[in-house]
Structures are given as C-alpha cells and as structure tokens.
Scaffold this motif. Sequence first.
Motif, short mmCIF file in Angstrom:
data_model
loop_
_atom_site.label_atom_id
_atom_site.label_comp_id
_atom_site.label_asym_id
_atom_site.label_seq_id
_atom_site.Cartn_x
_atom_site.Cartn_y
_atom_site.Cartn_z
N ALA A 131 -4.97 10.73 -26.22
CA ALA A 131 -4.64 10.26 -24.70
C ALA A 131 -6.17 9.47 -24.39
N TYR A 132 -6.25 8.45 -24.00
CA TYR A 132 -7.12 7.62 -23.34
C TYR A 132 -7.47 7.70 -22.04
N LEU A 133 -8.42 8.22 -21.46
CA LEU A 133 -8.31 8.71 -20.18
C LEU A 133 -9.47 8.12 -19.30
N ASP A 134 -9.42 7.72 -18.29
CA ASP A 134 -10.60 7.58 -17.32
C ASP A 134 -10.52 8.76 -16.41
N VAL A 135 -11.50 8.86 -15.49
CA VAL A 135 -11.67 9.94 -14.45
C VAL A 135 -10.42 10.09 -13.52
N THR A 136 -9.77 8.86 -13.06
CA THR A 136 -8.67 9.15 -12.45
C THR A 136 -7.41 9.44 -13.08
N GLY A 137 -7.56 9.06 -14.36
CA GLY A 137 -6.28 9.39 -15.14
C GLY A 137 -6.15 10.92 -15.87
N ALA A 138 -7.15 11.71 -15.36
CA ALA A 138 -7.34 12.91 -16.16
C ALA A 138 -6.05 13.78 -15.72
N VAL B 148 -17.18 19.71 -32.51
CA VAL B 148 -16.53 18.58 -32.88
C VAL B 148 -14.97 19.00 -33.65
N GLU B 149 -15.26 20.03 -34.47
CA GLU B 149 -13.99 20.60 -35.13
C GLU B 149 -12.84 21.32 -34.38
N LEU B 150 -13.35 21.97 -33.45
CA LEU B 150 -12.48 22.53 -32.33
C LEU B 150 -11.88 21.44 -31.35
N PHE B 151 -12.54 20.09 -31.17
CA PHE B 151 -11.91 19.13 -30.46
C PHE B 151 -10.74 18.52 -31.44
N LEU B 152 -10.87 18.43 -32.63
CA LEU B 152 -9.96 17.83 -33.69
C LEU B 152 -8.79 18.80 -33.74
N ALA B 153 -9.05 19.91 -33.44
CA ALA B 153 -7.74 20.90 -33.56
C ALA B 153 -6.58 20.67 -32.90
N GLY B 154 -6.88 19.91 -31.52
CA GLY B 154 -5.86 19.88 -30.60
C GLY B 154 -4.49 19.15 -30.94
N ALA B 155 -3.23 19.73 -30.79
CA ALA B 155 -2.10 18.95 -30.89
C ALA B 155 -2.12 17.70 -30.11
N ARG B 156 -2.97 17.83 -29.08
CA ARG B 156 -3.05 16.44 -28.31
C ARG B 156 -4.36 16.43 -27.82
N ARG B 157 -5.20 15.21 -28.08
CA ARG B 157 -6.45 15.06 -27.75
C ARG B 157 -6.74 14.22 -26.71
N GLU B 158 -7.44 14.62 -25.72
CA GLU B 158 -7.91 13.86 -24.44
C GLU B 158 -9.29 13.63 -24.42
N VAL B 159 -9.75 12.20 -24.31
CA VAL B 159 -11.13 11.99 -23.96
C VAL B 159 -11.30 11.11 -22.90
N GLU B 160 -12.20 11.47 -21.85
CA GLU B 160 -12.40 10.77 -20.80
C GLU B 160 -13.58 9.90 -21.03
N ASP B 161 -13.69 8.93 -20.39
CA ASP B 161 -14.91 8.10 -20.26
C ASP B 161 -15.90 8.82 -19.66
N GLY B 162 -17.20 8.82 -20.43
CA GLY B 162 -18.40 9.61 -20.04
C GLY B 162 -18.45 10.78 -20.85
N ALA B 163 -17.47 11.13 -21.71
CA ALA B 163 -17.56 12.17 -22.66
C ALA B 163 -18.53 11.79 -23.90
N ARG B 164 -19.23 12.76 -24.45
CA ARG B 164 -20.15 12.41 -25.66
C ARG B 164 -20.08 13.46 -26.53
N PHE B 165 -20.13 13.11 -27.93
CA PHE B 165 -20.14 13.98 -29.21
C PHE B 165 -21.20 13.57 -29.94
N ALA B 166 -21.72 14.65 -30.70
CA ALA B 166 -22.63 14.55 -31.65
C ALA B 166 -22.30 15.30 -33.08
#
Length: 253
Positions: free
Chosen positions: A244-251, A139-157
């Motif tokens: 960025a708030y993504l869905d599959v088609t907007g990846a 999760v810390e690596l995800f947070l490191a992005g200068a831009r963060r993109e999350v698609e629907d269906g992604a999961r985090f623990a």
Amino acid sequence: MTVTEEWIDESDPRFHESEPVDQYVEGDGYDYAAPRIAYPTADRAISSFRASAPTALAAYGPFRVVDPTRAVLVGTTTSATPAQFAALLRAYPQLRTLDLVEAPGTENDRANLAVGRMIRAAGLTTRVPRGGSVRSGAVELFLAGARREVEDGARFAVHSWRDNRGREADDFPTGAPEHRYYLDYYREMGMSTDGAREFYAMTNEAPHARARWLDAREMRGWMARTLRNAANDNEAAGDAPRIAYLDVTGATQ
C-alpha cells in the motif's frame, strides 16, 4: 502506560543535520520529537534518539500493544523476542497490524527471522508510519507483512550482515549456505528468485559499518520490482504480499 526506548545510532542521517529535526505529526498518536545529544569523537558526533510509544495496554519485549488489533515495535529484537511475540499473539488473537515506529534492528538474526515468519503466519499488516525508522534486521520484519504499508516520510537502512567472527556477506562465496539462509527467507516472504537475489545483493553493497538509507519511494520501488517479478514466478504465484502506498492522510489505523 507510556514506554520510552533509547539507544545510540551513529549512522542515521537525521542526527547529522545542521538543525534539529522535529518529526512529530499532529494527531497521529506518536511522539517523534528527537532531542539530540551530541558527543564529539575523533571523526563524527554520536547522538541518541528517543522514541515514545503511545499509551500501551501491554508490553512484550520491544512490542507495545496499543489496542487489541494493533501493536508497535519500538526497540531491538533479541533471542527472547520469539517467545515474547508468541505470548503477544496468544493474548491478542485479534491483532491485525504491526507498526514499525523505531526499529533499530536485532541482536540475533535467527531469532529475528523466526519472528518474521510468525508475523507472516499470523497474516499481519506491517506498517511504517511517517517518521518511522526501520533499520538493519528490522527490514526483514517489515518484509514479513502479508500487507505492507509505507507512509511518506518513512526511512529504511540496510547493510551487510556480520557474523560473530566479524565476517560479512562478501567474505563468503556465491552459493554459500550463509547466503541461502537469507535468500530462502525472502522467497518465503513472496519475492521471486531473481527479486530475492537482487534485493539481497543491494543490502550487502553497504558494509556492516555504514548503512545505505532508502526513503519511502525507494523502498516502494524495491518492493514493487520484487513482487512484480514474483507474480511471474511459478513458485511464488499467489504468495506475494500486497503493497500500500500511503501518505499521512491516507494512513490505515
């Protein structure tokens, strides 16, 4: 080459469904099919999850380069990972995006946060595609992005860290340097002081042995909240990554 990583993950709820979960998304370049092998224990089943990366140009530890501008993470980071990631950046200076596909966490928190700072310094976008699983230290690596993109269906623990003596975050008083180590990192990644504390407290509400799972919507909410606060924090002004708030088609490929 195509590289496959396997590991055991006892907490992922995908392995406790009554039916197997097919997470393959046609045409997205990843094979998320998850054959489940259950081994009975005294209180629950333990299952393995297989993640297949697309055909790679090169491999650097857990990172697979799929084209000169994009790499994927499909494994655990270790003490060797900072040097591996530095070699990747030298070999592929045009790298722009890091996809976290199956990211179970880290064996070495200090090395892991060093990689996070390298991601941030390189100005990379961190992206979690549909079916992507980002757990624990990843999760810390995800947070490191200068831009963060999350698609629907992604999961985090998320869950509490644990040191080599078996002590967890709750075993240390407020203000202990052990806490500051993580709070400072979150601030560097663009969170406000209050936002960093709130996010850190949330992760530590779950004990090390039992993770708290967040879906894409919940993680987006946490990021929007902490970054919105950061916009009002003079120390963090101008340093907040974009979400960025993504869905599959907007990846973004």
